[in-house]
Design an enzyme around this catalytic site. Sequence first.
Site, mmCIF file in Angstrom:
data_model
loop_
_atom_site.group_PDB
_atom_site.id
_atom_site.type_symbol
_atom_site.label_atom_id
_atom_site.label_comp_id
_atom_site.label_asym_id
_atom_site.label_seq_id
_atom_site.Cartn_x
_atom_site.Cartn_y
_atom_site.Cartn_z
ATOM 1 N N ARG A 1 4.952 57.163 74.071
ATOM 2 C CA ARG A 1 4.403 56.144 72.390
ATOM 3 C C ARG A 1 2.896 56.294 73.130
ATOM 4 O O ARG A 1 2.360 56.247 71.905
ATOM 5 C CB ARG A 1 5.004 54.702 72.869
ATOM 6 C CG ARG A 1 6.375 54.575 72.726
ATOM 7 C CD ARG A 1 6.895 53.102 73.273
ATOM 8 N NE ARG A 1 6.038 52.607 72.671
ATOM 9 C CZ ARG A 1 5.768 50.681 73.434
ATOM 10 N NH1 ARG A 1 5.938 51.009 74.200
ATOM 11 N NH2 ARG A 1 5.261 50.018 73.141
ATOM 12 N N HIS B 1 3.442 38.562 81.562
ATOM 13 C CA HIS B 1 3.302 40.168 81.042
ATOM 14 C C HIS B 1 2.520 40.004 79.684
ATOM 15 O O HIS B 1 2.676 38.725 79.369
ATOM 16 C CB HIS B 1 5.007 40.606 80.753
ATOM 17 C CG HIS B 1 4.240 42.580 80.681
ATOM 18 N ND1 HIS B 1 4.831 43.234 82.013
ATOM 19 C CD2 HIS B 1 4.387 43.023 80.110
ATOM 20 C CE1 HIS B 1 4.437 44.580 81.481
ATOM 21 N NE2 HIS B 1 4.393 43.929 80.691
ATOM 22 N N LYS C 1 11.612 45.507 81.367
ATOM 23 C CA LYS C 1 10.647 45.658 83.224
ATOM 24 C C LYS C 1 10.937 44.142 83.426
ATOM 25 O O LYS C 1 11.060 43.902 84.943
ATOM 26 C CB LYS C 1 8.656 45.705 82.683
ATOM 27 C CG LYS C 1 8.785 47.317 82.673
ATOM 28 C CD LYS C 1 7.364 47.538 83.049
ATOM 29 C CE LYS C 1 6.488 46.801 81.282
ATOM 30 N NZ LYS C 1 6.548 48.457 80.006
ATOM 31 N N SER D 1 10.369 46.248 75.654
ATOM 32 C CA SER D 1 9.665 47.802 76.461
ATOM 33 C C SER D 1 9.286 46.407 77.791
ATOM 34 O O SER D 1 9.029 46.569 79.114
ATOM 35 C CB SER D 1 7.871 47.997 76.018
ATOM 36 O OG SER D 1 7.366 48.362 77.833
#
Length: 452
Positions: free
Chosen positions: A172, A86, A191, A187
């Site tokens: 956001r 990510h 995930k 966040s």
Amino acid sequence: MRTVDIIAAKRDGRELSPEEISYIISGVMNEGPKASVKDYQLAAWLMAVCWRGMSIEETACLTDAMAKSGDVLDLSEIGPFVGDKHSTGGVGDKTTLVFVPLLAAAGLPMAKLSGRGLGHTGGTIDKLEAIPGFSCDLPVKQFIKQVKEIGCAIAAQTQDLAPADGKLYAMRDVTATVASIPLIAASVMSKKIAAGANLIVLDVKCGLGAFMQSEADAIKLAEVMAEVGARLKRPVSAVVTDMEQPLGYAVGHTLEVQEAVEALQGRGPADLQQLIMTLGALALVKAQKAKTEAEAKEILHELIDSGKALAKLKELIVAQGGDANIISNYELMPQARLKKELKVPGNHNGHRGHQESSEKVWIEHIDGKKIADACKLMGGGRAHKGDAINLATGVVLSAKIGSELSLGSTMATIYADSQEDYLKAEKKVFEAIKLSSKPVKCPEIIRAEVSV
Ligand code: URA
């Protein structure tokens, strides 16, 4: 408990209890008139968190509550290692589009949960939608089945997986509450935890085009995510990487898919290639597919040279309903109506057009945020939750920081749908690219590594 009291507590800088944090997240999940946390209250709470921050305990609780707002997958039946990666958000960041098929081709199953554009940064899900038919809305069963069958899947956060992140993320994006270490950490990590992978590599962006502009803040974000991962029994490795300028040359959805395909053919930009090799080698060594970084890089190069990595991208596209012919025919993706080149002006640095055309200039800086703003002005980003975006428009740089150019040579090409959009973007791109009359050093893409 009352939402308004929790907002006030955070506004005044008090540490929230696990119960208060769970109350906010479950309140966000109740839809409609019964919702205990209304949209306007969520916006106020997010802004309070932005200003006051959160302790590591609060951040871990928030992450846990967001991960548990939906299913938390157990992928252990797929194999001992299942990878995920990510990025904390950048400009021109098409890393996932290259990384996922490449690592899957190396035999590391990749179960990737991605997001849409956030703030000024682009999102993998939006980019993939430039491929006709491609869908990231994979129900959980299909997500797991696909990883088992072809070794990789890229899914959007859904009703099933970290749905609370979906709600916070969209809010956001339109309330200027993105650039917050605890909100980004929760966040990203919620995930990653929900999607079930156990080998997680994080790419923490740092610089003007990132949410963390200083290296110190980016390292702090990497450390917070590593600490949250350790507390929630999901260790991660994080690499802090340069986002002083866009990654690669292309910024814009169709244009970035195109550049990712080229990278999988071994024709990608040097910075993207170096980043992929560093993150990929880290993952392969952790997954015990290579003993050393050098061996891992050799494996990755071979997969690119042999065409196996590109073949895996094709498989991924087909499995998710997309048209894999885009690989040989980019025109099957949305195309902009106008394509215009921007030249090095004769008045750079305040000079006024007396230079010889052979005069050399160097790119001193490329403000990624301004390049992203140029794309947004052409419809490439959202102003409101759920807005449709223009996937065809964008900017392709011709050079990066440190490159030498001559007066009159091309600095960038703008892809716009109208002359009006082009003119707005042109102004921003001129503002973004700073020229120097002296040679400039190119920044290193890899800044630091953090793991727990
Ligand atoms: N990526 C995410 O998934 N969340 C953020 O907050 C920033 C980048």
